[in-house]
Write an enzyme that holds these catalytic residues in place. Structure first.
Site, PDB file in Angstrom:
ATOM      1  N   TRP A 184      -7.413   4.782  45.242  1.00 22.65           N
ATOM      2  CA  TRP A 184      -7.125   3.496  45.883  1.00 22.65           C
ATOM      3  C   TRP A 184      -5.689   3.550  46.375  1.00 22.65           C
ATOM      4  O   TRP A 184      -4.800   3.964  45.641  1.00 22.65           O
ATOM      5  CB  TRP A 184      -7.272   2.320  44.913  1.00 22.65           C
ATOM      6  CG  TRP A 184      -6.679   1.075  45.492  1.00 22.65           C
ATOM      7  CD1 TRP A 184      -7.187   0.306  46.501  1.00 22.65           C
ATOM      8  CD2 TRP A 184      -5.401   0.501  45.167  1.00 22.65           C
ATOM      9  NE1 TRP A 184      -6.320  -0.711  46.818  1.00 22.65           N
ATOM     10  CE2 TRP A 184      -5.221  -0.617  46.010  1.00 22.65           C
ATOM     11  CE3 TRP A 184      -4.407   0.808  44.251  1.00 22.65           C
ATOM     12  CZ2 TRP A 184      -4.090  -1.428  45.957  1.00 22.65           C
ATOM     13  CZ3 TRP A 184      -3.266   0.020  44.186  1.00 22.65           C
ATOM     14  CH2 TRP A 184      -3.114  -1.084  45.035  1.00 22.65           C
ATOM     15  N   GLU A 225     -11.853   3.576  46.862  1.00 19.58           N
ATOM     16  CA  GLU A 225     -11.924   2.144  46.586  1.00 19.58           C
ATOM     17  C   GLU A 225     -11.364   1.308  47.718  1.00 19.58           C
ATOM     18  O   GLU A 225     -10.192   1.431  48.092  1.00 19.58           O
ATOM     19  CB  GLU A 225     -11.162   1.819  45.301  1.00 19.58           C
ATOM     20  CG  GLU A 225     -11.224   0.351  44.911  1.00 19.58           C
ATOM     21  CD  GLU A 225     -10.575   0.056  43.593  1.00 19.58           C
ATOM     22  OE1 GLU A 225      -9.964   0.983  42.997  1.00 19.58           O
ATOM     23  OE2 GLU A 225     -10.649  -1.098  43.128  1.00 19.58           O
ATOM     24  N   LYS A 227     -10.361  -2.385  49.681  1.00 24.51           N
ATOM     25  CA  LYS A 227      -9.718  -3.640  49.280  1.00 24.51           C
ATOM     26  C   LYS A 227      -9.637  -4.539  50.502  1.00 24.51           C
ATOM     27  O   LYS A 227      -9.621  -4.078  51.641  1.00 24.51           O
ATOM     28  CB  LYS A 227      -8.318  -3.371  48.696  1.00 24.51           C
ATOM     29  CG  LYS A 227      -7.756  -4.584  47.974  1.00 24.51           C
ATOM     30  CD  LYS A 227      -6.572  -4.243  47.097  1.00 24.51           C
ATOM     31  CE  LYS A 227      -6.186  -5.463  46.271  1.00 24.51           C
ATOM     32  NZ  LYS A 227      -5.026  -5.194  45.414  1.00 24.51           N
ATOM     33  N   ASP A 259     -14.765  -3.141  43.933  1.00 21.60           N
ATOM     34  CA  ASP A 259     -14.082  -3.918  42.893  1.00 21.60           C
ATOM     35  C   ASP A 259     -14.490  -5.376  43.087  1.00 21.60           C
ATOM     36  O   ASP A 259     -14.392  -5.918  44.200  1.00 21.60           O
ATOM     37  CB  ASP A 259     -12.570  -3.739  43.066  1.00 21.60           C
ATOM     38  CG  ASP A 259     -11.766  -4.420  41.970  1.00 21.60           C
ATOM     39  OD1 ASP A 259     -10.983  -3.739  41.292  1.00 21.60           O
ATOM     40  OD2 ASP A 259     -11.961  -5.648  41.799  1.00 21.60           O
ATOM     41  N   HIS A 262     -12.296  -7.594  45.133  1.00 24.84           N
ATOM     42  CA  HIS A 262     -11.779  -7.119  46.418  1.00 24.84           C
ATOM     43  C   HIS A 262     -12.528  -7.628  47.635  1.00 24.84           C
ATOM     44  O   HIS A 262     -12.517  -7.007  48.696  1.00 24.84           O
ATOM     45  CB  HIS A 262     -11.788  -5.583  46.443  1.00 24.84           C
ATOM     46  CG  HIS A 262     -10.716  -4.983  45.605  1.00 24.84           C
ATOM     47  ND1 HIS A 262     -10.421  -3.654  45.613  1.00 24.84           N
ATOM     48  CD2 HIS A 262      -9.854  -5.545  44.722  1.00 24.84           C
ATOM     49  CE1 HIS A 262      -9.411  -3.410  44.772  1.00 24.84           C
ATOM     50  NE2 HIS A 262      -9.064  -4.539  44.226  1.00 24.84           N
ATOM     51  N   HIS A 286     -15.991  -1.649  39.849  1.00 22.46           N
ATOM     52  CA  HIS A 286     -14.861  -2.092  39.026  1.00 22.46           C
ATOM     53  C   HIS A 286     -15.155  -3.530  38.616  1.00 22.46           C
ATOM     54  O   HIS A 286     -15.149  -4.453  39.438  1.00 22.46           O
ATOM     55  CB  HIS A 286     -13.547  -2.042  39.832  1.00 22.46           C
ATOM     56  CG  HIS A 286     -12.868  -0.723  39.715  1.00 22.46           C
ATOM     57  ND1 HIS A 286     -11.620  -0.496  40.238  1.00 22.46           N
ATOM     58  CD2 HIS A 286     -13.250   0.445  39.149  1.00 22.46           C
ATOM     59  CE1 HIS A 286     -11.255   0.758  39.972  1.00 22.46           C
ATOM     60  NE2 HIS A 286     -12.219   1.341  39.320  1.00 22.46           N
ATOM     61  N   ASP A 294      -7.193 -11.742  44.388  1.00 21.17           N
ATOM     62  CA  ASP A 294      -7.511 -10.575  43.554  1.00 21.17           C
ATOM     63  C   ASP A 294      -6.587 -10.603  42.345  1.00 21.17           C
ATOM     64  O   ASP A 294      -5.686  -9.782  42.202  1.00 21.17           O
ATOM     65  CB  ASP A 294      -7.295  -9.293  44.372  1.00 21.17           C
ATOM     66  CG  ASP A 294      -7.491  -8.058  43.487  1.00 21.17           C
ATOM     67  OD1 ASP A 294      -6.893  -7.008  43.805  1.00 21.17           O
ATOM     68  OD2 ASP A 294      -8.215  -8.166  42.481  1.00 21.17           O
ATOM     69  N   ASP A 296      -7.129 -10.278  39.152  1.00 17.68           N
ATOM     70  CA  ASP A 296      -7.384  -9.401  38.006  1.00 17.68           C
ATOM     71  C   ASP A 296      -7.387 -10.149  36.668  1.00 17.68           C
ATOM     72  O   ASP A 296      -6.581  -9.846  35.784  1.00 17.68           O
ATOM     73  CB  ASP A 296      -6.359  -8.277  38.001  1.00 17.68           C
ATOM     74  CG  ASP A 296      -6.683  -7.243  39.073  1.00 17.68           C
ATOM     75  OD1 ASP A 296      -5.994  -7.225  40.105  1.00 17.68           O
ATOM     76  OD2 ASP A 296      -7.666  -6.512  38.885  1.00 17.68           O
ATOM     77  N   ASP A 326     -11.586  -3.107  35.381  1.00 19.97           N
ATOM     78  CA  ASP A 326     -10.304  -3.050  36.072  1.00 19.97           C
ATOM     79  C   ASP A 326      -9.709  -4.449  36.187  1.00 19.97           C
ATOM     80  O   ASP A 326     -10.117  -5.236  37.048  1.00 19.97           O
ATOM     81  CB  ASP A 326     -10.459  -2.441  37.473  1.00 19.97           C
ATOM     82  CG  ASP A 326      -9.111  -2.384  38.179  1.00 19.97           C
ATOM     83  OD1 ASP A 326      -9.101  -2.448  39.422  1.00 19.97           O
ATOM     84  OD2 ASP A 326      -8.068  -2.320  37.488  1.00 19.97           O
TER      85      ASP A 326
HETATM   86  C1  LIG Z   1      -4.809   0.211  38.770  1.00 18.99           C
HETATM   87  C2  LIG Z   1      -6.007   0.371  39.676  1.00 18.99           C
HETATM   88  O1  LIG Z   1      -5.912   1.565  40.398  1.00 18.99           O
HETATM   89  C3  LIG Z   1      -6.085  -0.783  40.630  1.00 18.99           C
HETATM   90  O2  LIG Z   1      -6.344  -1.953  39.887  1.00 18.99           O
HETATM   91  C4  LIG Z   1      -7.167  -0.627  41.723  1.00 18.99           C
HETATM   92  O3  LIG Z   1      -8.404  -0.213  41.165  1.00 18.99           O
HETATM   93  C5  LIG Z   1      -7.337  -1.965  42.347  1.00 18.99           C
HETATM   94  O4  LIG Z   1      -8.329  -2.620  42.141  1.00 18.99           O
HETATM   95  C6  LIG Z   1      -6.191  -2.497  43.129  1.00 18.99           C
HETATM   96  O5  LIG Z   1      -6.402  -3.811  43.528  1.00 18.99           O
HETATM   97 MN   LIG Z   2     -10.077  -1.774  41.182  1.00 20.96          MN
END
Ligand SMILES: C[C@H](O)[C@H](O)[C@@H](O)C(=O)CO
Ligand SMILES: [Mn+2]
Length: 419
Positions: A184, A225, A227, A259, A262, A286, A294, A296, A326
């Protein structure tokens, strides 16, 4: 007979009445490795000297005390979390979690810088997954890496990507388990560029060079990945969903990483999987939880997660869709964040495995849509939680939130001393 045994017998019989074998579901669940992400343990900091902090358009918000500061502390925290989790796991590492090699930069790292992790994983019976780290580095400071117009910068990051595949292969050879190497990059911009093509053409060329060397898929599964945006790349990222989807179509040995954080809040990842699985051999999910962006958040047992895992099971794709957590929440106890998110992911997978899918398909095929609706709605009230509690019990783990007692003790005895 104990209440739990009675309860499970009741649940087993309820599911049997609709043609679902809870024992078979538990056995399938217990065979699915799910990847636990190291970076929740230290707020995505890593162990390289890094004055610039976490960059790349991602953010770990919060400052709960006790984050791991050293490899030993991170390993200790991972072991604590894993002791509270049922089923097979892999540990997901990033390149900036290397131990040693301070004399080399990321374009020259090698397997020798990760023996601390491979020795540990082999002793723990864990598989390892790996990620090149294209952020939190002076050479990513201007927001571009593999798509950079600066050829020196782009070369540096291409070499880093090549190094990381070599390290992933070594991890697989050391642990005896395939290593998923997920790429990513944060490359993007606050405003939509006039030339949106050139960065993507450079990214394509960089990836072509990184993936030029073939590695046996039983050792490394490469994943890319996508985004939608990042902090500072709100309007444009070179590695968009369309870009990587097309790249994976052209390179069928690669897995496309989706993800759950994302995409636009209204997009359903579950709804994408059947179409993607027709054309792509491999996918990586993810599991995360976006809140407004996003952000997390720790994975919750919510519709987005349950729908996605239900679709994975309906597609009979557990051998082709890989699961990895993730998210990075720095506002709560980080071991609890791992345990809650992983238990929710596995519980959602169990619920998917407890669906009478063939029965529902037959109803659908004969046009009995009322019967399909009635059964799907009734299923929402079936005791999948009791089956999950039985699964925990078989792993000598307490049900519900009783795991928090051990985490509170660990916080008092271990985390509180990290001053
Ligand atoms: C740390 C990871 O590489 C990161 O979270 C990635 O997977 C991602 O989702 C970035 O937005
Ligand atoms: Mn991710």
């Amino acid at each position: 007979m104990s209440n739990f045994a009675d309860a499970y017998r009741y649940a087993r019989d309820r599911y049997a009445d609709i043609g679902v074998d809870t024992e078979a579901a538990i056995a399938k669940l217990d065979a699915v490795p799910i990847s636990l992400h190291c970076w929740q343990g230290d707020d995505v900091a890593g162990f390289e000297p890094n004055d610039g902090g976490l960059t790349g358009g991602i953010a770990a918000t919060g400052n709960y005390p006790g984050a791991a500061r050293t490899p030993d502390e991170l390993r200790e925290d991972l072991e604590m979390a894993l002791s509270l989790l049922p089923g097979p796991h892999k540990v997901n590492l990033h390149a900036n979690y290397r131990v040693g090699g301070s004399d080399v930069d990321r374009d020259k790292i090698g397997p020798e810088h990760f023996t601390y992790w491979t020795d540990w994983a082999r002793d723990q019976g864990l598989g390892l997954d790996f990620n090149p780290t294209f952020y939190s580095h002076p050479n990513s400071a201007n927001g571009y890496t593999l798509a950079s117009r600066d050829e020196g910068i782009r070369r540096f990051w291409i070499e880093h990507g090549i190094c990381c595949r070599r390290i992933g292969r070594a991890m697989a050879e050391a642990t005896g388990q395939r290593c998923v190497v997920n790429l990513w990059i944060p490359d993007g911009e606050k405003e939509f560029p006039v030339d949106a093509l050139a960065p993507r053409a450079r990214l394509k060329d960089s990836l072509d060079q990184i993936y030029a060397q073939k590695i046996p898929e039983d050792l490394v599964l490469d994943a890319v990945e996508s985004k939608l945006f990042g902090l500072g790349s709100e309007s444009y990222v070179a590695g968009s969903h369309e870009f990587y989807l097309c790249y994976c179509m052209a390179h069928p040995e690669l897995a496309l990483t989706l993800d759950l954080g994302h995409f636009h809040p209204t997009e359903s990842i579950a709804a994408k999987l059947s179409a993607l699985s027709l054309f792509l051999n491999r996918l990586l999910l993810h599991t995360s939880r976006p809140v407004r962006w996003d952000s997390d958040h720790v994975v919750a047992y919510d519709d987005s997660l349950c729908d996605a895992l239900r679709e994975v099971v309906r597609l009979q794709a557990l051998d082709r869709i890989v699961l990895a957590l993730d998210y990075f929440d720095a506002s709560i106890n980080r071991i609890a964040a791992w345990v809650v998110g992983m238990r929710n992911t596995r519980r959602a997978l169990l619920q998917a495995l407890l669906e009478p899918t063939e029965n529902l398909r037959q109803m659908e095929a004969r046009g009995d849509l009322a019967g399909r609706l009635a059964l799907l709605e009734a299923l929402k009230g079936y005791p999948s939680g009791i089956v999950f509690d039985e699964y925990l019990r078989r792993h000598d783990l307490a049900a519900g939130n009783q795991f928090m007692a051990a985490i509170y003790r660990y916080e008092a005895d271990v985390l509180a001393n990290r001053k």
